[in-house]
Motif scaffolding. Structure first.
Motif, PDB file in Angstrom:
ATOM      1  N   VAL A  23       0.804  -1.208   0.118  1.00  0.00           N
ATOM      2  CA  VAL A  23       0.076   0.173  -0.123  1.00  0.00           C
ATOM      3  C   VAL A  23       0.832   1.309   0.120  1.00  0.00           C
ATOM      4  CG1 VAL A  23      -0.174  -0.001   2.488  1.00  0.00           C
ATOM      5  CG2 VAL A  23      -1.893   1.113   1.056  1.00  0.00           C
ATOM      6  N   SER A  36      -0.866   6.966   2.818  1.00  0.00           N
ATOM      7  CA  SER A  36      -2.288   6.685   2.670  1.00  0.00           C
ATOM      8  C   SER A  36      -3.383   7.121   3.441  1.00  0.00           C
ATOM      9  CB  SER A  36      -2.514   5.211   2.292  1.00  0.00           C
ATOM     10  OG  SER A  36      -1.877   4.626   1.050  1.00  0.00           O
ATOM     11  N   HIS A  37      -4.393   7.292   3.056  1.00  0.00           N
ATOM     12  CA  HIS A  37      -5.468   7.982   4.160  1.00  0.00           C
ATOM     13  C   HIS A  37      -6.156   6.432   4.948  1.00  0.00           C
ATOM     14  CE1 HIS A  37      -5.566  12.077   2.606  1.00  0.00           C
ATOM     15  NE2 HIS A  37      -5.558  11.495   1.340  1.00  0.00           N
ATOM     16  N   THR A  74      -7.784   2.838   3.746  1.00  0.00           N
ATOM     17  CA  THR A  74      -7.405   2.342   2.377  1.00  0.00           C
ATOM     18  C   THR A  74      -7.300   0.764   2.390  1.00  0.00           C
ATOM     19  OG1 THR A  74      -6.002   4.584   2.136  1.00  0.00           O
ATOM     20  CG2 THR A  74      -5.775   2.602   0.621  1.00  0.00           C
ATOM     21  N   THR A 129      -6.051   0.075   6.122  1.00  0.00           N
ATOM     22  CA  THR A 129      -5.115   1.112   6.910  1.00  0.00           C
ATOM     23  C   THR A 129      -6.063   1.596   8.094  1.00  0.00           C
ATOM     24  OG1 THR A 129      -5.641   2.788   5.623  1.00  0.00           O
ATOM     25  CG2 THR A 129      -3.575   1.601   5.086  1.00  0.00           C
ATOM     26  N   PRO A 153      -2.038   9.595   7.262  1.00  0.00           N
ATOM     27  CA  PRO A 153      -0.797   9.543   6.349  1.00  0.00           C
ATOM     28  C   PRO A 153       0.482   9.835   7.245  1.00  0.00           C
ATOM     29  CG  PRO A 153      -2.912  10.978   5.400  1.00  0.00           C
ATOM     30  CD  PRO A 153      -3.045  10.403   6.803  1.00  0.00           C
TER      31      PRO A 153
END
Length: 788
Positions: free
Chosen positions: A159, A163-164, A167, A210, A214
């Motif tokens: 990933v 990433s937010h 995700t 996730t 971030p």
């Protein structure tokens, strides 16, 4: 349960028996009653259809399944039960008398959920079936005896970093072998046991997501994660079974870090003689990203060496390579300061500004090197007239030592470029002067190289090309362009043009050639021909009188004076050959002298010379061939009748030498055919008088019988050879060529064959005849006779 099953079977059996008794007692039953009873229920011979059995039985005895009973069984022991089908006799057994059905071992529903069996009641005595065979099913009741299993033992996923939350990363799936239609044994729930707080999993779907923002998912801080996911049956209730799997998750890189120099200041040194492109050093910038996100661009953005040095990125190491861009000179500038900038090649505006960059300072020191002398010009061009005297100075070259010591310079000429040593150079001041005369017509340009070397260090040299142009001087007179040969007709008119001539000159005046033509003052044909200058470097030859006679004079030579227009004026005289020929009325040549044929045929001088050479070569070949053919006709001495063994003498005794003729008889070595000539005179000793003098020869001609010339010729040659100290031996043959003018006897072959009426006596030819016959054959005499 077993008690209930037994009671049920007994009830069914009782009902069956009651029906049977009613059937036996009734004598007549109306058809309507029978039909109504048929519609009410269907009579069955067996009292079962399906049995149930629990899987994974752990008891020691056979597991009881149920009882099989037929309505034909009266309980008197006359009926025997037979079991067939899946597992009959091995997995399942039946009591033949009572019909009790048992399982012999523990069964697994996940291996086989049901079994299909067939039962039949037969007469025990004769084995005849009492009823048709009936099929029934034994089903296994499921228990929760299988844990969930994932499709893979280890999953791999990735990933992007930053990433937010939420995700999706990957979905994992587990399966339970238990019966999902019976209870909750196959109802699964997913949970995460390792990987908090970075990831989470959906309990129903198994999707991993996730769980942090971030800023927390930073690859540069942590790149790899191991997550453990569990799947539990019974819907997650207590007592359910659990299976697990491992998920390795990697954070992929994004360009979220700008490059930065490892040092704020770099220091390098470079020799002043470094060629453009020479590496000076490398600067290094660091980027926490990887791959394409770590690619960098370097630029020189400031400093006093902005145009002297350049920097490029090494695609392998991503270091900045500094290199020389222009030649350096320690004597002019000893150091430089540069400002070098670095930035990402592929910036990502989501994380870092596209203008993000870093700067560093680079100081470069130029090192002094002992340089060779340097010429003031890259090349020199000089001019000199071709008539310049030896020792004349043409020009000069100049070179200086660029080092701070300013060593003196010595000049020399590279003799590989001046093999003939036409020029020389002054070693101290570089003046170039002549050593030999020049000739522009021979070579108009001279390209030489001058070498400059330091006195203190001769190995430090440099060279420069010098191009010397030889200027033209009018030192060559003009001349006719070719050998002119023309003709004039006998019936030519006065003022008739017979030829156009032009001239050439080896000189090259700056304004071009301008030739003048005139008849030579001393020409003896001034009254016959005239020269008219056309003003365009050509002239015409014209007749000055009417009519020419070839018989009186077939050739006229016209002398023409050609002058140039340069200073000093040069001139020469050329001769034009004019043949007198016979022509028709239209001026076409009909007949001319042999000398004029080549000219009238329109051939050039070169062609005429080539034709004459060919003719001479052919004549020479013919003469040589004739001479060789005549030599071949001569009889070699080795096959002559006069045996050559006379010339090979061996003396094995010590006698009186050659004069002692009794010491060895040479005659024994001679050929039998020439034994009769043993008394002939030897040429290698002084001959004695012959027994009789040879009769004189005479050459018989058609008009005269005088042969004194032949006699004198032969006598003279004999005396010459007798008195010559270098003449061949006496017994050798000497031949002479003497050609007669004719003979009435036609040939020498008629000697000795004349008629008896002939007044000549040929008997003396027995001794002298063979020699004179040979002489005649060799020299082609028509006839040789003895003088009477």
């Amino acid at each position: 349960m077993r008690t209930y099953m037994t009671a049920f079977l007994l009830w069914a059996w009782a009902a069956h028996c009651a029906d049977a008794m009613t059937l036996l007692r009734g004598k007549e039953v109306s058809r309507r009653e029978r039909n109504l009873e048929t519609l009410k229920r269907s009579k069955r011979g067996w009292m079962w259809k399906q049995f149930f059995l629990q899987e994974e039985y752990t008891g020691t005895d056979y597991q009881y399944i149920g009882k099989l009973h037929s309505d034909m069984d009266r309980g008197d022991g006359a009926v025997m039960y037979v079991l067939t089908g899946e597992g009959a006799g091995t997995v399942f057994v039946i009591d033949a008398n009572s019909g009790d059905l048992h399982a012999t071992r523990s069964l697994d529903r996940e291996e086989k959920p049901s079994y299909t069996l067939r039962a039949q009641a037969v007469n025990k005595k004769n084995g005849q079936p009492l009823e048709p065979e009936t099929e029934f099913i034994v089903k296994l009741h499921d228990i929760n005896d299988n844990e969930p299993k994932f499709e893979k033992e280890v999953y791999t996923a990735s990933v992007p970093e930053r990433s937010h939350i939420g995700t999706s990363v990957i979905q994992v799936t587990a399966h339970d072998a238990d019966d999902e239609m019976f209870g909750l044994s196959a109802k699964l729930v997913y949970s995460i046991s390792q990987g908090h707080p970075y990831f989470s999993v959906e309990s129903n779907t198994g999707i991993i997501r996730t769980a942090l923002g971030p800023s927390d998912m930073d690859r540069e801080q942590r790149e790899h994660y191991q997550v453990v996911i569990e799947a539990k049956d019974m819907a997650g209730q207590r007592g359910g079974l659990t299976g697990s799997t491992i998920v390795n998750i990697t954070l992929t890189d994004v360009n979220d870090n700008p490059p930065q120099f490892a040092q704020s200041v770099y220091q390098f040194s470079v020799p002043e003689l470094s060629e453009p492109g020479t590496e000076v050093g490398q600067v290094r910038a660091l980027d926490a990203d990887i791959g394409p996100n770590a690619e960098m661009d370097y630029t020189v953005v400031g400093g006093d060496g902005l145009d002297v040095f350049s920097v490029t990125a090494d695609k392998t190491t991503q270091n900045g390579i500094l290199s020389v861009r222009k030649p350096l000179d320690y004597e002019k500038k000893k150091s430089y300061t540069l400002q070098v900038q670095v930035r990402n090649t592929h910036p990502d505006p989501r994380f870092v500004s596209v203008d993000a960059k870093d700067l560093t300072t680079v100081r470069i020191n130029v090192e002094d090197v002992d340089e060779p002398p340097r010429f003031e010009r890259p090349s020199y061009v000089m001019e000199v007239k071709e008539d310049a005297a030896v020792g004349t100075a043409i020009g000069s070259v100049s070179a200086v030592d660029q080092d701070a010591r300013r060593n003196p310079v010595k000049y020399t000429i590279d003799r590989h470029t001046d093999v003939d040593r036409i020029f020389n150079v002054h070693a101290g001041n570089g003046s170039i002067f002549l050593q030999k005369p020049l000739d522009r017509e021979d070579l108009a340009w001279h390209n030489i190289s001058v070498i400059a070397a330091e006195f203190n260090n001769p190995q430090q040299t440099s060279r420069v090309p010098v191009y010397i142009r030889v200027l033209d001087v009018n030192d060559n007179p003009p001349a006719l362009a070719s050998f002119y040969e023309t003709f004039v007709c006998e019936n030519a008119k006065s003022g008739q043009k017979i030829q156009t001539i032009t001239a050439v000159d080896q000189d090259e005046p700056s304004g071009g050639h301008r030739f003048f033509f005139m008849l030579a003052p001393e020409s003896s044909v001034k009254a016959n021909f005239s020269v008219r200058d056309n003003g365009d470097n050509t002239a015409g030859i014209y007749t000055r009188r009417t009519g020419f006679r070839r018989a009186q004079k077939s050739t006229h030579l016209v002398a023409v004076v050609i002058s140039d227009s340069d200073s000093p004026m040069m001139s020469s005289t050329g001769t034009l050959t004019v043949r007198v020929c016979t022509c028709d009325r239209d001026g076409n040549m009909e007949m001319c002298s042999a000398e004029a044929l080549s000219g009238t045929a329109g051939l050039s001088t070169g062609a005429l010379v080539a034709i004459l050479l060919c003719v001479l070569i052919l004549l020479l070949i013919v003469v040589l061939f004739a001479a060789l053919k005549r030599q071949k006709k001569k009889e070699p001495l080795i096959i002559s009748k006069e045996d050559v063994r006379d010339n090979v003498v061996s003396y094995n005794d010590e006698g009186g030498g050659e004069e002692d003729t009794q010491a060895f008889d040479i005659g024994a070595l001679r050929h039998p055919e020439v034994m009769e000539e043993s008394s002939k005179l030897r040429r290698d000793v002084v001959p004695s008088d012959p027994p009789y003098p040879p009769p004189p020869l005479r050459r018989t001609a058609v008009t005269s019988r005088d042969n004194s010339d032949v006699r004198n010729f032969i006598t003279q040659r004999v005396q010459e050879h007798d008195s010559s100290p270098v003449a061949p031996p006496y017994d050798s043959l000497a031949t002479y060529a003497y050609e007669g003018e004719g003979s009435v006897a036609e040939s020498l072959s008629s000697l000795g064959s004349g008629s008896s009426e002939s007044p000549h006596d040929y008997s003396y030819l027995n001794e002298w005849g063979p020699r004179f016959r040979k002489l005649a054959d060799m020299y082609g005499a028509d006839e040789i006779e003895w003088d009477s």
